[in-house]
Write a protein that holds these residues in place. Structure first.
Motif, mmCIF file in Angstrom:
data_model
loop_
_atom_site.group_PDB
_atom_site.id
_atom_site.type_symbol
_atom_site.label_atom_id
_atom_site.label_comp_id
_atom_site.label_asym_id
_atom_site.label_seq_id
_atom_site.Cartn_x
_atom_site.Cartn_y
_atom_site.Cartn_z
ATOM 1 N N LYS A 80 0.760 -1.237 0.107
ATOM 2 C CA LYS A 80 -0.034 -0.102 -0.129
ATOM 3 C C LYS A 80 0.712 1.364 0.235
ATOM 4 O O LYS A 80 0.588 2.281 -0.660
ATOM 5 C CB LYS A 80 -1.032 -0.206 1.205
ATOM 6 C CG LYS A 80 -2.205 -0.919 1.031
ATOM 7 C CD LYS A 80 -2.886 -1.168 2.237
ATOM 8 C CE LYS A 80 -3.833 -0.227 2.518
ATOM 9 N NZ LYS A 80 -4.935 -0.312 3.584
ATOM 10 N N PHE A 81 1.892 1.326 0.836
ATOM 11 C CA PHE A 81 2.895 2.487 0.630
ATOM 12 C C PHE A 81 3.895 2.718 -0.733
ATOM 13 O O PHE A 81 3.789 3.603 -1.101
ATOM 14 C CB PHE A 81 3.908 2.325 2.043
ATOM 15 C CG PHE A 81 5.031 3.251 1.970
ATOM 16 C CD1 PHE A 81 4.539 4.480 2.156
ATOM 17 C CD2 PHE A 81 6.339 2.882 1.714
ATOM 18 C CE1 PHE A 81 5.486 5.799 2.304
ATOM 19 C CE2 PHE A 81 7.340 4.004 1.913
ATOM 20 C CZ PHE A 81 6.756 5.245 2.254
ATOM 21 N N ARG A 82 4.001 1.472 -1.169
ATOM 22 C CA ARG A 82 4.816 1.402 -2.474
ATOM 23 C C ARG A 82 4.064 1.945 -3.734
ATOM 24 O O ARG A 82 4.642 2.647 -4.358
ATOM 25 C CB ARG A 82 5.221 -0.101 -2.557
ATOM 26 C CG ARG A 82 5.988 -0.164 -3.869
ATOM 27 C CD ARG A 82 6.909 -1.328 -4.007
ATOM 28 N NE ARG A 82 7.955 -1.274 -3.363
ATOM 29 C CZ ARG A 82 9.157 -0.654 -3.942
ATOM 30 N NH1 ARG A 82 8.841 0.301 -4.914
ATOM 31 N NH2 ARG A 82 10.259 -0.471 -3.053
ATOM 32 N N VAL A 83 2.734 1.751 -3.498
ATOM 33 C CA VAL A 83 1.915 2.002 -4.637
ATOM 34 C C VAL A 83 1.171 3.358 -4.384
ATOM 35 O O VAL A 83 0.311 3.927 -5.495
ATOM 36 C CB VAL A 83 0.632 1.088 -4.970
ATOM 37 C CG1 VAL A 83 1.608 -0.209 -5.636
ATOM 38 C CG2 VAL A 83 -0.269 0.652 -4.085
ATOM 39 N N ARG A 115 15.075 -7.706 6.062
ATOM 40 C CA ARG A 115 14.236 -6.614 5.149
ATOM 41 C C ARG A 115 15.320 -5.591 4.569
ATOM 42 O O ARG A 115 14.877 -5.164 3.430
ATOM 43 C CB ARG A 115 12.921 -6.253 6.013
ATOM 44 C CG ARG A 115 11.897 -7.220 6.126
ATOM 45 C CD ARG A 115 10.866 -6.331 7.083
ATOM 46 N NE ARG A 115 10.053 -5.546 5.791
ATOM 47 C CZ ARG A 115 9.030 -5.898 5.179
ATOM 48 N NH1 ARG A 115 8.329 -6.953 5.406
ATOM 49 N NH2 ARG A 115 8.590 -5.139 4.489
ATOM 50 N N GLU A 116 16.042 -5.180 5.475
ATOM 51 C CA GLU A 116 17.039 -4.220 5.239
ATOM 52 C C GLU A 116 18.044 -4.561 4.092
ATOM 53 O O GLU A 116 18.264 -3.919 3.261
ATOM 54 C CB GLU A 116 17.731 -3.810 6.493
ATOM 55 C CG GLU A 116 16.849 -3.024 7.386
ATOM 56 C CD GLU A 116 17.451 -2.684 8.659
ATOM 57 O OE1 GLU A 116 18.835 -2.917 8.820
ATOM 58 O OE2 GLU A 116 16.820 -2.111 9.515
ATOM 59 N N GLN A 117 18.433 -5.881 4.044
ATOM 60 C CA GLN A 117 19.269 -6.227 2.933
ATOM 61 C C GLN A 117 18.480 -6.435 1.644
ATOM 62 O O GLN A 117 19.184 -6.185 0.643
ATOM 63 C CB GLN A 117 19.919 -7.687 3.465
ATOM 64 C CG GLN A 117 20.902 -7.640 4.660
ATOM 65 C CD GLN A 117 21.110 -9.105 5.366
ATOM 66 O OE1 GLN A 117 20.373 -10.055 4.850
ATOM 67 N NE2 GLN A 117 22.102 -9.047 6.032
ATOM 68 N N GLU A 118 17.234 -6.605 1.909
ATOM 69 C CA GLU A 118 16.459 -7.024 0.674
ATOM 70 C C GLU A 118 15.797 -5.792 0.074
ATOM 71 O O GLU A 118 15.599 -5.396 -1.072
ATOM 72 C CB GLU A 118 15.037 -8.066 0.825
ATOM 73 C CG GLU A 118 15.415 -9.343 1.137
ATOM 74 C CD GLU A 118 14.151 -10.052 1.428
ATOM 75 O OE1 GLU A 118 13.292 -9.487 2.106
ATOM 76 O OE2 GLU A 118 14.222 -11.344 1.259
ATOM 77 N N SER A 120 15.640 -2.477 -2.006
ATOM 78 C CA SER A 120 16.006 -2.273 -3.368
ATOM 79 C C SER A 120 15.771 -0.674 -3.725
ATOM 80 O O SER A 120 16.361 -0.457 -4.578
ATOM 81 C CB SER A 120 15.118 -3.162 -4.358
ATOM 82 O OG SER A 120 13.937 -2.821 -4.458
ATOM 83 N N ASP A 121 15.178 0.224 -3.041
ATOM 84 C CA ASP A 121 15.226 1.492 -3.289
ATOM 85 C C ASP A 121 14.739 2.366 -2.183
ATOM 86 O O ASP A 121 14.557 1.787 -1.160
ATOM 87 C CB ASP A 121 14.025 1.571 -4.363
ATOM 88 C CG ASP A 121 12.636 1.185 -4.064
ATOM 89 O OD1 ASP A 121 12.422 0.973 -2.910
ATOM 90 O OD2 ASP A 121 12.039 1.051 -5.007
ATOM 91 N N LYS A 126 12.509 3.629 3.094
ATOM 92 C CA LYS A 126 11.853 4.433 4.118
ATOM 93 C C LYS A 126 10.818 3.751 4.807
ATOM 94 O O LYS A 126 10.701 4.036 6.125
ATOM 95 C CB LYS A 126 10.998 5.604 3.199
ATOM 96 C CG LYS A 126 10.165 6.543 3.932
ATOM 97 C CD LYS A 126 10.960 7.184 5.167
ATOM 98 C CE LYS A 126 11.939 8.282 4.556
ATOM 99 N NZ LYS A 126 12.169 9.278 5.532
ATOM 100 N N PHE A 127 10.217 2.706 4.116
ATOM 101 C CA PHE A 127 9.134 1.850 5.021
ATOM 102 C C PHE A 127 10.011 1.220 6.187
ATOM 103 O O PHE A 127 9.489 1.141 7.323
ATOM 104 C CB PHE A 127 8.609 0.593 3.880
ATOM 105 C CG PHE A 127 7.902 -0.353 4.685
ATOM 106 C CD1 PHE A 127 6.583 0.223 4.756
ATOM 107 C CD2 PHE A 127 8.349 -1.424 5.117
ATOM 108 C CE1 PHE A 127 5.701 -0.945 5.420
ATOM 109 C CE2 PHE A 127 7.388 -2.250 5.728
ATOM 110 C CZ PHE A 127 6.054 -2.061 5.897
#
Length: 150
Positions: A80-83, A115-118, A120-121, A126-127
């Motif tokens: 939801k945040f990403r879109v 999650r931090e290692q994965e 990608s942007d 920010k999330f």
């Protein structure tokens, strides 16, 4: 208007159109992948042997199941945040509410580094930052409660 200016204006508008189309395509793909992810997690929860096989060392089966259920909620918030359905203020509110749940805190405690290692942007970063701050705040509150109880 000179023909060269008209050509430049046309080219610029085409570039903007292509960028918007690409952004829309990525959002649709993100939503489609989330649906697949949710289905995959739901199937995993129905298969105890596969769930046990994926359980990290140091977690009980019950803790892992709780963390996986929390992953469903966090994953949906992330999409939801990403879109663009959640802005930063709304995400912070959602993070605060989510971190009240023991399962979400358990998930974050064990999987935040992954999650931090994965990430990608900048949206992923920010999330993760919002949830990391809320997790840290919850940890501070728990420590303060422990200090006053002792």
């Amino acid at each position: 208007m000179k023909p060269a200016h008209a050509v430049l204006a046309l080219a610029a508008s085409q570039v903007v159109g292509i960028a918007l189309t690409e952004r829309h395509r990525r959002r649709k793909l993100t939503v489609a992948m989330e649906s697949m992810h949710q289905d995959s997690i739901a199937r995993l929860m129905e298969q105890p042997l596969q769930l046990a096989d994926q359980k990290p060392t140091g977690m009980t089966a019950e803790e892992f199941q709780t963390a996986i259920q929390a992953n469903l909620a966090l994953s949906l918030l992330h999409v939801k945040f990403r879109v663009g359905l959640l802005d930063l203020v709304s995400l912070r509110t959602q993070a605060e509410v989510a971190m009240r749940r023991r399962g979400v805190r358990l998930y974050w405690q064990h999987f935040a580094k992954l999650r931090e290692q994965e990430a990608s942007d900048r949206l992923d970063d920010k999330f993760n930052e919002v949830f990391r701050c809320e997790f840290d705040f919850c940890q501070d509150v728990e420590a303060a409660r422990s200090d006053t109880a002792a």
